[in-house]
Design a protein around this motif. Structure first.
Motif, PDB file in Angstrom:
ATOM      1  N   PHE A   1      -1.955  -6.018   4.554  1.00  0.00           N
ATOM      2  CA  PHE A   1      -2.443  -6.350   5.896  1.00  0.00           C
ATOM      3  C   PHE A   1      -2.481  -7.867   6.005  1.00  0.00           C
ATOM      4  N   GLU A   2      -2.391  -8.381   7.208  1.00  0.00           N
ATOM      5  CA  GLU A   2      -2.352  -9.840   7.385  1.00  0.00           C
ATOM      6  C   GLU A   2      -2.857 -10.207   8.773  1.00  0.00           C
TER       7      GLU A   2
ATOM      8  N   VAL B   1       3.171  -6.276   9.713  1.00  0.00           N
ATOM      9  CA  VAL B   1       1.744  -6.026   9.965  1.00  0.00           C
ATOM     10  C   VAL B   1       1.117  -7.287  10.546  1.00  0.00           C
ATOM     11  N   GLY B   2       0.049  -7.098  11.326  1.00  0.00           N
ATOM     12  CA  GLY B   2      -0.752  -8.203  11.846  1.00  0.00           C
ATOM     13  C   GLY B   2       0.092  -9.324  12.425  1.00  0.00           C
TER      14      GLY B   2
ATOM     15  N   LYS C   1      -2.099  -9.059  -0.263  1.00  0.00           N
ATOM     16  CA  LYS C   1      -0.808  -9.721  -0.051  1.00  0.00           C
ATOM     17  C   LYS C   1       0.400  -8.866  -0.442  1.00  0.00           C
ATOM     18  N   GLY C   2       0.183  -7.655  -0.948  1.00  0.00           N
ATOM     19  CA  GLY C   2       1.299  -6.738  -1.225  1.00  0.00           C
ATOM     20  C   GLY C   2       2.217  -7.198  -2.349  1.00  0.00           C
ATOM     21  N   LEU C   3       1.731  -8.109  -3.174  1.00  0.00           N
ATOM     22  CA  LEU C   3       2.614  -8.695  -4.197  1.00  0.00           C
ATOM     23  C   LEU C   3       2.852  -7.761  -5.381  1.00  0.00           C
TER      24      LEU C   3
ATOM     25  N   HIS D   1       8.997  -2.424   6.924  1.00  0.00           N
ATOM     26  CA  HIS D   1       7.883  -1.717   7.547  1.00  0.00           C
ATOM     27  C   HIS D   1       6.965  -0.998   6.569  1.00  0.00           C
ATOM     28  N   ARG D   2       7.538  -0.204   5.687  1.00  0.00           N
ATOM     29  CA  ARG D   2       6.685   0.604   4.804  1.00  0.00           C
ATOM     30  C   ARG D   2       6.256  -0.229   3.601  1.00  0.00           C
ATOM     31  N   LEU D   3       5.031   0.035   3.139  1.00  0.00           N
ATOM     32  CA  LEU D   3       4.544  -0.706   1.972  1.00  0.00           C
ATOM     33  C   LEU D   3       5.102  -0.044   0.720  1.00  0.00           C
TER      34      LEU D   3
END
Ligand code: ADP
Ligand code: GLC
Length: 524
Positions: free
Chosen positions: A419-420, A441-442, A348-350, A467-469
């Motif tokens: 990712f999702e 993403v996704g 989840k990129g949290l 866009h970028r993580l």
């Protein structure tokens, strides 16, 4: 109506027979849910029925699901595999022989229930599928030690229903969801090789990151033919992969958004299966999930008390004030309130949030997080809450009611995923005028349009997309949210546009129905 009107001529061709679909899954909202799969499995089967398909659902009789259904019809014994054929051996079953119980979900309309048509097959396997709690992991988050056996029996039940176990109903299509159902396709393939007539198979990837990988020693007791243990079968780096079984042996593959369908064919998101998915690209379809309007509707939400609509947003301000109180945040109508409703996992990129939280607060914002999962992510978020009391709050845990109040009361819902596959919370956010701030993403990329100047100008903007993580790109999206919030008329225009977008299950059901029809034709 004019009774003397001449009757229209009868159409002479016969109506196409109603396709029968067995939908196989492991969780269903509201009874058993660990993530979006449960929401999908509650909404998609009824949508498919509305689209004219004869759909039945096969689930393990986990206590939460068994309690949600009423018995409808005589139990059907599920024979184990034989010594020389496919199927789990009898001694892998648990404490008693498994069986299928035709049943109905309790919440069906009386009209449906009175026909006593089973909508559900509950797979009973005492000692195997009757433990309460999370269907996949124990209290410490470790996979149940008997997971391979549990879900092999589920796959076998699907394969046997697919080949006539219930004499009164035989599906044309078996549609499995995620790795837990992957062996259904492997068993059906084995049965077809022995000359049995088998239905068409569809396998939906909800999340390629979870694959169900077990040691090679499960092959024999699960009655999987040795010939399947290879590169062109379910073997994955010397192990057995239930996910790969589904991908290899199903006729059609789907995933829950078009962008994810393309992303998983590349190494970065392919989780080691991108090569196979590239080979099968012609059979891989991205069908976007939907929103169940009976559950998520700002005008009639059973769990969020302050109703509102795009034309009257007053209730949203009340919902926000109530949420600030609930979460121990300062009562501040002007503060831009960011919310997160999420599993706290690497996906989840949290991990990026703590890096932007100081700026978010310094700009006058607030952050409320509802989630549980990874202890490291949780601790980092808790440290943010401690650093910014009254401005940042974390509610650790799982609460359906609070999730609805967060989606209703927030201004911005953050989904900065690594990712999702699809993502549902951003769709709920759109519906509630809680603008999604997402990574591209996704399904997030497929459903949210950034508030860039050109998108604002042509009226397509619905949220904030980065866009970028990395924290810098996320921080820029956060700044865009503040910038738009400083222009209330524009903010409201975007909210209204977002609330008017429709990601309906009817649309997805039509896409699945088209796919089933095509496959069933090929099988005939
Ligand atoms: P995923 O399935 O990857 O977790 P989705 O966005 O598809 O992500 O679905 C998540 C579902 O779980 C949504 O219905 C969301 O509201 C719900 N959810 C996630 N975390 C929580 C939580 N802590 N409490 C209540 N609901 C949650
Ligand atoms: C998975 C994915 C999520 C998706 C859900 C329902 O849990 O992580 O993105 O929305 O399945 O398909």
């Amino acid at each position: 109506m004019n009774a003397t009107r001449t009757r229209p001529k009868r159409l002479v061709h016969k109506a196409a027979p109603q396709l029968k679909v067995l939908y196989v899954c492991t969780e269903v909202y509201p009874w058993l849910k660990t993530g979006g799969l449960a929401d999908v499995s509650a909404a998609l089967p009824p949508a498919l029925r509305l689209a004219g398909l004869d759909v039945r659902v096969l689930v393990p009789a986990f206590p939460a699901l068994a309690q949600a259904a009423s018995v409808c019809g005589a139990p059907i014994a599920l024979p184990p595999g034989t010594a020389d054929g496919p199927g789990p051996r009898a001694d892998t079953a648990g404490t008693a022989a498994p069986w299928l119980q035709p049943a109905n979900w309790h919440n069906l309309t009386t009209a449906d229930a009175s026909t006593c048509t089973p909508q559900v097959y509950l797979l009973h396997a005492p000692g195997l599928l009757d433990q309460p709690g999370n269907p996949y992991t124990d209290a410490s988050g470790q996979p149940w030690p008997d997971s391979a056996r549990r879900f092999a029996w589920l796959g076998w039940a699907a394969a046997r229903l697919g080949t006539g176990l219930d004499a009164t109903w035989q599906p044309d299509v078996v549609h499995g969801h995620d790795w837990h159902t992957g062996l259904s396709a492997a068993y059906l393939h084995a049965l077809a090789e022995r000359g049995q007539r088998v239905p068409a198979t569809v396998f939906t990837i909800h999340n390629l990151a979870y694959q169900g990988i077990f040691g090679p020693e499960v092959m024999a007791p699960m009655g999987l033919p040795a010939s399947q243990f290879g590169l062109r079968g379910l073997e994955f780096h010397g192990n057995v992969s239930f996910m790969k079984a589904g991908l290899q042996y199903s006729q059609a593959l789907t995933t829950v958004s078009p962008t994810y369908a393309s992303e998983i064919t590349q190494p970065e998101q392919g989780h080691g299966l991108d090569g196979l998915l590239r080979e099968r690209q012609a059979q891989l379809h991205g069908i976007l999930n939907g929103v169940d309007g009976a559950v998520w509707d700002p005008q009639a939400d059973a769990l969020a008390p302050h109703a509102y609509s795009a034309s009257n947003l007053a209730g949203k301000a009340v919902a926000k004030a109530a949420l600030q109180i609930d979460m121990g945040l300062q009562a501040d109508p002007a503060a831009l309130l960011f919310v997160v409703v999420s599993r706290l996992t690497d996906q989840k990129g949290l991990h990026l949030l703590p890096q932007v939280v100081d700026e978010l607060v310094q700009r006058g914002g607030q952050l409320a997080v509802l989630g549980e999962g990874d202890a490291t992510i949780e601790q980092a978020l808790r440290a943010c809450a401690q650093r910014h009391p009254g401005r940042v709050a974390l509610h650790k845990g799982y609460s359906e009611a609070l999730a609805h109040r967060m989606v209703a009361g927030g201004d911005v819902i953050m989904v900065p995923s690594r990712f999702e596959p699809c993502g549902l919370t951003q769709l709920y956010g759109l519906r509630y005028g809680t603008l999604p701030l997402v990574r591209a993403v996704g399904g997030l990329a497929d459903t949210v349009t950034d508030c860039s100047l050109e998108n604002l100008a042509d009226g397509s903007a619905s949220g904030f997309v980065f866009h970028r993580l990395d924290a810098d790109d996320l921080a820029r999206a956060v700044r865009r949210a503040f910038a738009l919030h400083a222009r209330p008329a524009d903010w409201q225009a975007v909210q209204r546009h977002a609330m008017g977008l429709r990601f309906d299950w009817a649309r997805a059901a039509q896409a699945y129905a088209g796919l089933y029809a095509q496959l069933a034709q090929d099988v005939l």
